[in-house]
Structure formats: C-alpha cells, structure tokens
Scaffold this motif. Structure first.
Motif, short mmCIF file in Angstrom:
data_model
loop_
_atom_site.label_atom_id
_atom_site.label_comp_id
_atom_site.label_asym_id
_atom_site.label_seq_id
_atom_site.Cartn_x
_atom_site.Cartn_y
_atom_site.Cartn_z
N PRO A 42 0.82 -1.22 0.00
CA PRO A 42 0.00 0.00 0.00
C PRO A 42 0.86 1.27 0.00
CG PRO A 42 -0.89 -1.59 1.53
CD PRO A 42 0.40 -2.17 1.04
N SER A 43 1.98 1.26 0.73
CA SER A 43 2.79 2.49 0.75
C SER A 43 3.46 2.70 -0.62
CB SER A 43 3.80 2.46 1.89
OG SER A 43 5.02 1.89 1.50
N GLU A 44 3.84 1.63 -1.29
CA GLU A 44 4.42 1.77 -2.63
C GLU A 44 3.36 2.27 -3.62
OE1 GLU A 44 8.02 -1.49 -2.82
OE2 GLU A 44 5.97 -2.24 -2.82
N MET A 45 2.13 1.81 -3.47
CA MET A 45 1.06 2.29 -4.34
C MET A 45 0.90 3.80 -4.19
SD MET A 45 -0.25 -0.27 -6.06
CE MET A 45 -1.91 0.16 -6.57
N ARG A 46 1.06 4.30 -2.95
CA ARG A 46 0.96 5.75 -2.74
C ARG A 46 2.20 6.46 -3.29
NH1 ARG A 46 -0.74 4.03 2.31
NH2 ARG A 46 1.29 4.46 3.27
N ARG A 47 3.38 5.94 -2.96
CA ARG A 47 4.62 6.63 -3.32
C ARG A 47 4.77 6.75 -4.84
NH1 ARG A 47 8.93 3.45 -1.61
NH2 ARG A 47 8.04 3.64 0.46
N PHE A 48 4.38 5.71 -5.56
CA PHE A 48 4.60 5.71 -7.01
C PHE A 48 3.35 6.10 -7.79
CE2 PHE A 48 7.58 2.41 -5.30
CZ PHE A 48 8.68 3.26 -5.28
N GLY A 49 2.42 6.77 -7.09
CA GLY A 49 1.15 7.16 -7.72
C GLY A 49 1.31 7.93 -9.02
N ARG A 50 2.33 8.82 -9.06
CA ARG A 50 2.51 9.63 -10.28
C ARG A 50 2.99 8.79 -11.46
NH1 ARG A 50 0.82 12.50 -6.67
NH2 ARG A 50 1.09 14.76 -6.50
N HIS A 51 3.62 7.65 -11.19
CA HIS A 51 3.93 6.70 -12.27
C HIS A 51 2.67 5.94 -12.68
CE1 HIS A 51 8.56 6.08 -11.47
NE2 HIS A 51 8.32 7.15 -12.21
N ALA A 106 14.44 6.54 -6.06
CA ALA A 106 13.14 7.22 -5.92
C ALA A 106 12.10 6.62 -6.85
CB ALA A 106 13.31 8.71 -6.22
N ALA A 107 12.54 6.13 -8.02
CA ALA A 107 11.60 5.60 -9.01
C ALA A 107 11.07 4.23 -8.64
CB ALA A 107 12.29 5.52 -10.38
N GLY A 108 11.72 3.56 -7.67
CA GLY A 108 11.21 2.27 -7.23
C GLY A 108 11.96 1.07 -7.78
N VAL A 109 13.20 1.27 -8.29
CA VAL A 109 14.01 0.10 -8.69
C VAL A 109 14.28 -0.72 -7.43
CG1 VAL A 109 16.25 -0.63 -9.59
CG2 VAL A 109 15.04 1.29 -10.65
N GLY A 110 14.07 -2.03 -7.51
CA GLY A 110 14.10 -2.87 -6.32
C GLY A 110 15.47 -3.01 -5.68
N ARG A 111 16.49 -3.19 -6.52
CA ARG A 111 17.83 -3.48 -5.98
C ARG A 111 18.86 -2.70 -6.78
NH1 ARG A 111 21.39 -7.75 -6.97
NH2 ARG A 111 19.90 -8.62 -8.47
#
Ligand SMILES: [Zn+2]
Length: 390
Positions: free
Chosen positions: A11-20, A57-62
C-alpha cells in the motif's frame, strides 16, 4: 519475467509511485517490473549521484554501487548524493543513506572496491542493467567488455567541462563502446574532470538521462538509446543524436560473447617519454634514506588541500606552463619565474594525481633547459602514493 511472477506493490508503494501509476504508458505492470529489477552503478560520484537518487526514488528494487572512494569536500560541487554530514565516509555508504531516505524499500548493495579484471564479471553478473558513471578509460573499457560478455545492457555517460554524451551499449542488439571508440585516446588528450574541470550541474543532466534509460530498459518503456549517441553541448544548450554502427572486427562483437577475454586497458602517451620514473615504494625508500630529493606537486590548489606528500613544493601545471612559455618565447630569465624554485643540481620527483600531467611537466622542463636525467615522474602519481604498501 511473466506478469504473474512480478512482485506486488505494498500500500505504501502504491501511494509513493502514484505519479507513475497514473501515466497510461507506465502503469502498475511497469512499476512492478522496476521493483523486480536491479541496476549496478559503476561509480557513485558525479554521474552516479543523480542516477542513484532517481533510480531509488523511481522504485528500482535493488541497486548496487561500486566505488572505492570516500567523500571529499571537492566532490560536493556536483556529487549531490553526498553532503557535509558524510565527509570522510565511503561514497557507497553515503549514497545508500540518501537512497533509503527517498525509498526505504530499496535494497542497496555496496561494493567498496575498484572494478577490476578479476572482480568485474562476478559483480556485474548479479544485475539486469549496468550504468557506467566512471571518469576513466580503463574502467570504461572493462565495463563494456564485461557487459558484452555477459549480455548486459550498459548505459554509458561521459562528461567533461560543459559537454556530455549518453548512449546505451548492448552488444546483443547494437554496437558496443569498442565499436565506436576502438582505442583509448593518448593519455595527454584524455584529461579527467579533476584536470580539466566540469560544470557542476553537467553530470546532473547526463546522469538523469542515464537514469531515464535504465528505467526504460527495466520497465520496457519507449525506445532505448541503442545504436545512437546523444551529444549534449551545455554552452549552446543543444542536443544532437549521432547514429552508431557495429564495427566489423570489434573484439567484443565479432565472435562469440563467451570468448571475450577481459584485459587491463593501458593508457599510452603519444608524446615521447622524457626523464625517468619511480614507483611510490621506491620514492618512500629514497626519502627514508634521507636522499636530498625535491618533490614537486604540479596539481591544483583544491587537490593540494585534499592531501600532499610532506615537504613537496607546490607549483601547479598552469603556473609552470606559463613560466616555461615566458622563458622559451619571451626570453625571460628562468630566475625571474616560478622555475627559480626548481633546483637544477639534485633529483626532482614530479607528481600529479595520476602521473599524466607530471610527465607533461617533465617534457616542458627539459625544453626549458633542465637535465632529463634529474627529473623523475612518480608512476601513477599521488593516487599510488596514498595506496603504497609502507
Ligand atoms: Zn563492439
């Protein structure tokens, strides 16, 4: 990776990456591909800083960081992943702290080493995409060859003064770095940023473009910059794209990738070598023996501030260039210039950071009448002195 195998977003990732997620071309699946993906950044300096921050910031996992250096004050003009609070700490540690602040879910892997012929394959094999943020040719060729051998895309970026270049080298789909630049330029034509200077924002521009390409490669978005070189001119503020071709006879592209052998690239100087040379260990031995050697540090004041060999005379290369010009072309007496401080009756060990500028200075001093046999170049410069065995 099949869609059903991609990791779910919290859920927090869904919020953080909302603009993507609201971008129709990007959406949830590509975000999950970023989370499943991994990027290795070679260099956590000028180019690596913006790349590391934006990819985290963009959400790359590793994200892996390769850099043996610690943060110095001279870095902060452009290396924005670091700060005053992390001066003296490993760059990988300093950058990792900022990256986790932007995205607590990112996994950062630190490699506090130089990339070498011995470790390159093992390190690079663990990642999907490589971003080359190095500032020297030997490492650039090593990254290229290892990526070609392993079939990894290599997002290349280069900066100098006000200009930059970006490309994606992927030997399986297009030309590699060696196809375009088969040999390194002669060392005297290949200054690095320490020697030639760099506008601080320039690596920000180029690094952000490298991050864009890495995100596209991982997520499958758009057209990667394969087979094209983007050339940026910061003074005109212009971008040009040049088409690149695979070169017949390229050692990385002409045979089977598994047959590529990693080799050390040596920088050669096309100008004749003048005077002698000695290693850092040999210099230490001669100093310990009390020999009356004069040490001449030809780097720039900001480099002196970062450390020097005790007792060295500090005359920057531009100062010496000017004094030699005055003697040769204007007939000035040597005594009236900064050359007066350089003795003619004992051995002078000349050093810069890497050994390139100092060998140019030795050629100039010989032209100005110094005996070549009295002038010794410190091999690999102050870097070797700092890393010597004693
Ligand atoms: Zn090639």
């Amino acid at each position: 990776m099949a869609v059903q195998d991609l990791p779910e977003l919290s859920p927090s990732e869904m919020r953080r990456f909302g603009r993507h997620l609201v971008l129709p071309e990007f959406g949830l699946e590509r975000q999950r591909r970023l989370k499943a993906g991994s990027v290795l950044l070679v260099g956590a300096g000028g180019l690596g800083s913006p790349t590391a921050l934006y990819l985290a910031a963009a959400g790359v996992g590793r994200i892996g960081l390769v850099d043996p250096d610690v943060v110095e004050e001279t870095n902060l003009q452009r290396q924005i992943a670091h700060g005053h609070s992390t001066l003296g700490r490993q760059k990988t540690e300093s950058a990792a702290q900022r990256m986790r602040d932007l995205n607590p879910d990112v996994v950062v892997e630190r490699h506090d080493v130089f990339l070498t012929v011995e470790n390159a394959l093992e390190i690079i094999a663990g990642y999907d995409v490589v971003v080359d943020g190095t500032d020297n040719f030997p490492t650039r060729y090593l990254v290229n060859d290892a990526c070609a051998k392993l079939g990894k895309p290599n997002v290349f970026g280069g900066v100098l003064r006000f200009d930059g270049q970006v490309s994606v080298f992927d030997a399986s789909r297009g030309p590699c770095y060696r196809c375009v630049f088969p040999e390194p330029p002669p060392s005297e034509l290949a200054p690095n940023c320490a020697e030639a200077g760099v506008l601080g924002v320039l690596p920000g521009v180029i690094g952000a473009l490298q991050a864009t390409e890495a995100i596209k490669l991982l997520s499958g978005l758009g057209e990667p910059l394969i087979g094209r070189l983007l050339v940026y001119d910061g003074l005109d503020l212009s971008f040009q794209t040049v088409d690149l071709m695979k070169a017949s006879g390229c050692p990385c592209c002409s045979g089977r990738p598994e047959d590529i052998v990693l080799r050390e690239t040596r920088m050669v100087c096309s100008a004749p070598t003048v005077g002698g040379s000695l290693s850092a260990d040999e210099l230490q031995t001669r100093l310990d023996a009390g020999e009356p050697i004069l040490l001449l540090d030809v780097r720039n004041p900001p480099e002196w501030a970062g450390g020097t060999i005790p007792g060295a005379l500090q005359l920057s290369k531009p100062d010496i260039d000017q004094a030699v010009q005055a003697v040769l072309h204007e007939g000035a007496a040597r005594e009236g210039t900064s050359l007066a401080a350089i003795p003619r009756d004992r051995d002078v060990v000349v050093y810069c950071q890497s050994g390139m500028r100092s060998s140019a200075v030795i050629r100039e001093l010989v032209a100005a009448g110094y005996e070549a046999s009295r002038l010794l170049n410190l091999d690999r410069g102050f870097s070797a002195w700092v890393g010597r065995n004693t």
